[in-house]
Motif scaffolding. Structure first.
Motif, PDB file in Angstrom:
ATOM      1  N   LEU A 117      -1.012   4.299  -7.271  1.00  0.00           N
ATOM      2  CA  LEU A 117      -1.996   3.253  -7.896  1.00  0.00           C
ATOM      3  C   LEU A 117      -1.349   2.255  -8.464  1.00  0.00           C
ATOM      4  N   LYS A 118      -1.487   0.948  -8.145  1.00  0.00           N
ATOM      5  CA  LYS A 118      -0.950   0.046  -8.963  1.00  0.00           C
ATOM      6  C   LYS A 118      -1.906  -0.077 -10.289  1.00  0.00           C
ATOM      7  N   PRO A 119      -1.102  -0.227 -11.549  1.00  0.00           N
ATOM      8  CA  PRO A 119      -1.773  -0.106 -12.925  1.00  0.00           C
ATOM      9  C   PRO A 119      -2.739  -1.022 -12.952  1.00  0.00           C
ATOM     10  N   ARG A 133      -4.605  -2.392 -10.931  1.00  0.00           N
ATOM     11  CA  ARG A 133      -6.246  -2.345 -10.206  1.00  0.00           C
ATOM     12  C   ARG A 133      -6.880  -1.219 -10.698  1.00  0.00           C
ATOM     13  N   VAL A 187       1.926   8.084   5.262  1.00  0.00           N
ATOM     14  CA  VAL A 187       1.367   6.968   6.163  1.00  0.00           C
ATOM     15  C   VAL A 187       1.614   7.092   7.605  1.00  0.00           C
ATOM     16  N   ARG A 212       4.378   7.448   9.210  1.00  0.00           N
ATOM     17  CA  ARG A 212       5.489   6.463   9.824  1.00  0.00           C
ATOM     18  C   ARG A 212       6.890   7.145  10.404  1.00  0.00           C
ATOM     19  N   LEU A 249      -3.899 -10.628  -1.961  1.00  0.00           N
ATOM     20  CA  LEU A 249      -3.544  -9.407  -1.581  1.00  0.00           C
ATOM     21  C   LEU A 249      -2.806  -8.704  -2.585  1.00  0.00           C
ATOM     22  N   VAL A 250      -1.902  -9.603  -3.294  1.00  0.00           N
ATOM     23  CA  VAL A 250      -1.071  -9.095  -4.359  1.00  0.00           C
ATOM     24  C   VAL A 250      -1.850  -8.853  -5.505  1.00  0.00           C
ATOM     25  N   GLN A 251      -2.702  -9.778  -6.082  1.00  0.00           N
ATOM     26  CA  GLN A 251      -3.652  -9.255  -7.099  1.00  0.00           C
ATOM     27  C   GLN A 251      -4.697  -8.189  -6.848  1.00  0.00           C
ATOM     28  N   HIS A 252      -5.119  -8.021  -5.904  1.00  0.00           N
ATOM     29  CA  HIS A 252      -6.279  -7.247  -5.805  1.00  0.00           C
ATOM     30  C   HIS A 252      -6.104  -6.034  -4.945  1.00  0.00           C
ATOM     31  N   GLY A 253      -5.212  -6.295  -3.793  1.00  0.00           N
ATOM     32  CA  GLY A 253      -4.997  -4.977  -3.091  1.00  0.00           C
ATOM     33  C   GLY A 253      -5.917  -5.048  -1.816  1.00  0.00           C
ATOM     34  N   THR A 293      -8.219  -3.255  -0.614  1.00  0.00           N
ATOM     35  CA  THR A 293      -9.421  -2.541  -0.549  1.00  0.00           C
ATOM     36  C   THR A 293     -10.242  -3.284  -1.353  1.00  0.00           C
ATOM     37  N   HIS A 294      -9.815  -4.229  -2.403  1.00  0.00           N
ATOM     38  CA  HIS A 294     -10.712  -4.921  -3.165  1.00  0.00           C
ATOM     39  C   HIS A 294     -10.710  -6.506  -2.741  1.00  0.00           C
ATOM     40  N   PRO A 320       5.324  -8.111  -2.193  1.00  0.00           N
ATOM     41  CA  PRO A 320       4.713  -6.780  -2.207  1.00  0.00           C
ATOM     42  C   PRO A 320       3.379  -6.840  -1.359  1.00  0.00           C
ATOM     43  N   GLU A 351       2.867  -3.976   1.264  1.00  0.00           N
ATOM     44  CA  GLU A 351       1.759  -2.947   0.992  1.00  0.00           C
ATOM     45  C   GLU A 351       1.068  -2.801   2.285  1.00  0.00           C
ATOM     46  N   ILE A 352       0.655  -3.859   2.872  1.00  0.00           N
ATOM     47  CA  ILE A 352      -0.088  -3.710   4.138  1.00  0.00           C
ATOM     48  C   ILE A 352       0.938  -3.347   5.586  1.00  0.00           C
ATOM     49  N   MET A 353       2.081  -3.516   5.277  1.00  0.00           N
ATOM     50  CA  MET A 353       2.979  -3.091   6.467  1.00  0.00           C
ATOM     51  C   MET A 353       3.483  -1.713   6.448  1.00  0.00           C
ATOM     52  N   PHE A 354       3.675  -1.366   5.282  1.00  0.00           N
ATOM     53  CA  PHE A 354       4.173   0.247   5.026  1.00  0.00           C
ATOM     54  C   PHE A 354       3.226   0.977   4.295  1.00  0.00           C
ATOM     55  N   LEU A 374      -0.391   1.530   4.245  1.00  0.00           N
ATOM     56  CA  LEU A 374      -1.524   1.451   4.771  1.00  0.00           C
ATOM     57  C   LEU A 374      -1.730   2.951   5.631  1.00  0.00           C
ATOM     58  N   HIS A 408       6.750  -1.195  -7.571  1.00  0.00           N
ATOM     59  CA  HIS A 408       5.426  -1.688  -7.365  1.00  0.00           C
ATOM     60  C   HIS A 408       4.465  -1.135  -8.260  1.00  0.00           C
ATOM     61  N   VAL A 409       4.369   0.005  -8.398  1.00  0.00           N
ATOM     62  CA  VAL A 409       3.444   0.782  -9.444  1.00  0.00           C
ATOM     63  C   VAL A 409       4.238   0.659 -10.500  1.00  0.00           C
TER      64      VAL A 409
END
Lengths: 201, 201, 201, 201
Positions: free
Chosen positions: C109-111, C113, C170, C172, D21-25, D27-28, D100, D104-107, D109, D169-170
Motif C-alpha cells: 500500500l502506498k502510504p 493513498r 501478479v 508474472r 495515476l501517480v497520485q491516486h493509483g 483504483t482511485h 511509478p 504500477e500498471i505494467m507490473f 496489477l 514505491h511504498v
DNA sequence: TATGAATGAGCATTCATTCAT
DNA sequence: GATGAATGAATGCTCATTCAT
C-alpha cells in the motif's frame, strides 16, 4: 412501528413507480425520476429494492395478485357458465383498462428485454389464465361448452381480451366506437360462440 | 445515379434499423448502433432523417404500406365473404408474426410516448383496418353477415388478431399450444361467428 | 463473557475481512460486503472499528504480529548463520505466498493513498526486517559475513524476497518456471553471496 | 491537421491519466477526474478510448514500449556480459523509479482484478524480461556465466530489481539507507554472483 | 447499547444531437 | 456536401459514514 414506517416507504416507492409507469412506460422510467417524485435519495430506493428490476418485479407480482384476487372474487360458481365467463371477461378487461401500468409490465414485456422474472413467481402469473381454463373445463365436463379444448379456448378468450386492452391502451380504437360498447359486444360474442344459446336473441 | 445511390443509403439505413429493432427494441436502439452497422457517419443519418423519431416514422409508414399491400393483394372479391375474411385474418397475423419490428412500432407504441406521428400519415395507417371493414360492409349489405355493425365488427376482429400477435410476441402462449393451431382456431371462430354456418355441426 | 463474545465478533469481522480481501482486493472491499458475510449490522463494524481504514490497520497490525512471530519461531540461534538466514528467507516467502491478503496490505500500500498508519505501530512493522538485520549483524560481528553493512544487506535480501512474492502474486512468473524451484534458487544465491562458501563448486 | 489535433487530444488524455495515476493509483482514478484535469467532457474520453480499461491498456502498452526501447537502447553488445547486465539492471530500475505510474500498471496489477489485457499485447510485455534472458543465454553459451539456467536467472534478477522498485514505491526503505547506494549494491551483487569475478575486489 | 435507515456524492458508461471544418 | 469530434445530461448503481431511534 419501525417496520410500519418501513412498509410505508416501500409502498410509496411502489405507488410512485406505478404512477410514473403510466406516464412514461418502463423504458423511460428512471430511478432518478422515482427519487424526485418520492422526494428521497437514490440510496433509499436501493435500500428497499435490490435494483430496478427487483422493483419492477415486485410490481408485477403485486399486479398478478390483484388481478387474480379480482378474478376469483368475481367468479360465482352458482351462476351459469355463460355468466361466469362473461363476468371473468369483464373483470379482466376492467383490470387491464384501469391499471395500464400493471397490465403493461405483466403482459407486454418481451422476456428477452427484461431481467428474467423469477421462475417460481411465474406460477402465480399463470393462475390468471387458469381461472378461465378452470371454468371452461368444468363447462366442458358438463357438456355445456361448444368447443372441445378448454385450455386452448381459454387462450383464445384471453387473446381477444388482451387485444382489446392493447388497442385501447395505444388509443387506436376509432373514436366513433365507444369502448364499453365494443367490450360488451366482444364479451357477448365470446359467450355466444362458446355456449349453445339462442342466437336469434 | 446520384439520387439512386442516395436512395440506396436511405434504404440501407432503414433496413439496418429494422433489423436492429427486432434485436434491441426501440428504446435500446441507438443512432451509433445504426451507423456502426451501416458503416456510415452520424451526420449521414441526420442528412436522411431529421431525427430518430423521423427515422422510426419512416419505418412505421413503410410498415403500413407493406401491411396494406399484403392485405389488398390477398383479398379476392370473387371468394365468399367467409373466405375473404379468413384470408385477411391470416394475412394480418402472418404480417404481425413475421415482422415483429414493424408490428411493434406500428401498433404497440403509446402515442404520448412518441413524437406525434404526422396526422396525414395516420390515414394510411387506418387503411389496414378499413380493409376488414370494407369486406364486412359489403357482406352486411348483401345480408350475409350475422352482425349489424361492420365497423365495430372490424375492430373486434382486429382486436382478436392483435391479441394473439401480442401474446405470441411476448411468448406467453403456453408451450402445450401450437401457435398455428391456435391461430387457425381463432380465425375459424371469427368466420363462424360472423356468418351463418351450420353451428350445429 | 460479554467481553469474550465481544472479542468473538471483532475476530469474526477481521477474519471475514481478510477472506474478502483475497477475493476482492482492498478497493473493492466494502463494509456492506463484510456485514453480509459476518451477519451483523453496519453499526457493529463501526462499534469495533472507527472506520474502514482502522479495520485495515488492525489487520495490518495482526499481519505483522503473525509474520514476526513466524520469523522468530523459525529462527534457531544454534544453527549456522547460513542456515538461519535461509530459514528466515523461507519463512518470509512462505508467509507472503500463503497470506496474500495480509502481505498486500502490509507491504504493497502506498502510504499516500491510505490514512496514515499510526506511527507507533510502525515500530512493530519494522521488526520484520530487523529480524534479518539482527542475524546479519551477529554474523558480521563474528566475521562470517562477506559484506560490510548488515542493515543494508538485510534490505537487499528483503527486496529480493519481496520481488519474488510480488511477481508470484501478479502471476508474472513464466509458467515454465516452477515457483518453488525459483524460490529455492534465490535463497541459495542469497546465502551463497553473503557467506564464504565454496563458490567454485 | 485534423488527425494531428486528434492525436494531441489523445496524447493529452494519456498524459493526464498518467499523472493522476501517480497520485491516486489505478483504483482511485476516475474518468471524471481525468475530464476535470483535461478540461473536457466525459464523452470526449469515450470518443478516444472505448472505456476505462482500454485507456489503461493503451498506457500499459506505451509503458512496455518505452521500457523495452530503453532496455534495447542501453544494451551494448560490445561490452562485457557483466557490464551489459549491470546496464540493463540500471535501466530497468531507473524506469521503474522514474515512472511509478507506468510501472504500477505494467507490473503490479493482479490479472483477476483487471479486464484481461489483450493476449497479443502480452508478447511485447514479455520482451522486457527476454532482454535479460537473451544476454544471459549468450553469456551461458560462451561459458561466462556461473549458473546453468539463463531463463531462471533472468527471472531472479528481475525479481530482485522488482522488489527494490516496489519497496521504494511504498517508501519502505529505511531513511538511513540511500536508494542509490542500495541499488548500486544490489546490481553489483547480481553481477558478482553471476559472473566469475575477483570477489576480493 | 445497537440497529439499520438514510444520505448524496461518486462511479463508468451511453446517447441524441449539433456544428465547425 | 459530408464528416466525425464534441457535448453534457442522463442512466443504473455503490459506498463509507452518520445518527435517530
Amino acid at each position: 412501528m419501525v417496520s410500519e414506517k418501513k412498509q410505508d416507504i416501500r409502498r410509496k416507492i411502489l405507488d410512485v413507480t406505478r404512477a410514473l409507469l403510466v406516464q412514461h412506460g418502463i423504458t423511460h422510467l428512471s430511478i432518478r425520476m422515482i427519487t424526485r417524485e418520492v422526494g428521497c435519495s437514490v440510496g433509499k430506493i436501493y435500500f428497499y429494492f435490490e435494483n430496478k428490476d427487483a422493483l419492477i418485479h415486485a410490481l408485477i407480482e403485486e399486479g398478478f395478485e390483484k388481478l387474480v384476487a379480482a378474478q376469483e372474487a368475481s367468479d360465482n360458481p352458482d351462476l351459469t357458465f355463460q355468466d361466469r365467463i362473461a363476468t371473468l371477461c369483464h373483470t379482466y378487461v376492467d383490470f387491464g383498462l384501469r391499471n395500464p401500468e400493471y397490465y403493461e409490465i405483466m403482459f407486454m414485456l418481451k422476456p428477452e428485454r427484461m431481467a428474467r422474472y423469477p421462475a417460481e413467481k411465474y406460477r402465480k402469473a399463470r393462475r390468471s389464465i387458469e381461472v378461465f381454463a378452470d371454468v371452461l373445463r368444468e363447462a366442458h365436463e358438463k357438456g355445456t361448452m361448444v368447443f372441445e379444448e378448454p385450455f386452448l379456448q381459454a387462450h383464445l378468450i384471453w387473446s381477444f381480451l388482451h387485444g382489446i386492452i392493447g388497442l385501447v391502451h395505444v388509443k387506436r380504437i376509432d373514436r366513433k366506437i365507444e369502448h364499453q360498447v365494443m367490450i360488451d359486444a366482444a364479451i357477448r360474442q365470446i359467450v355466444d360462440s362458446h355456449f349453445e344459446i339462442a342466437r336469434t336473441v
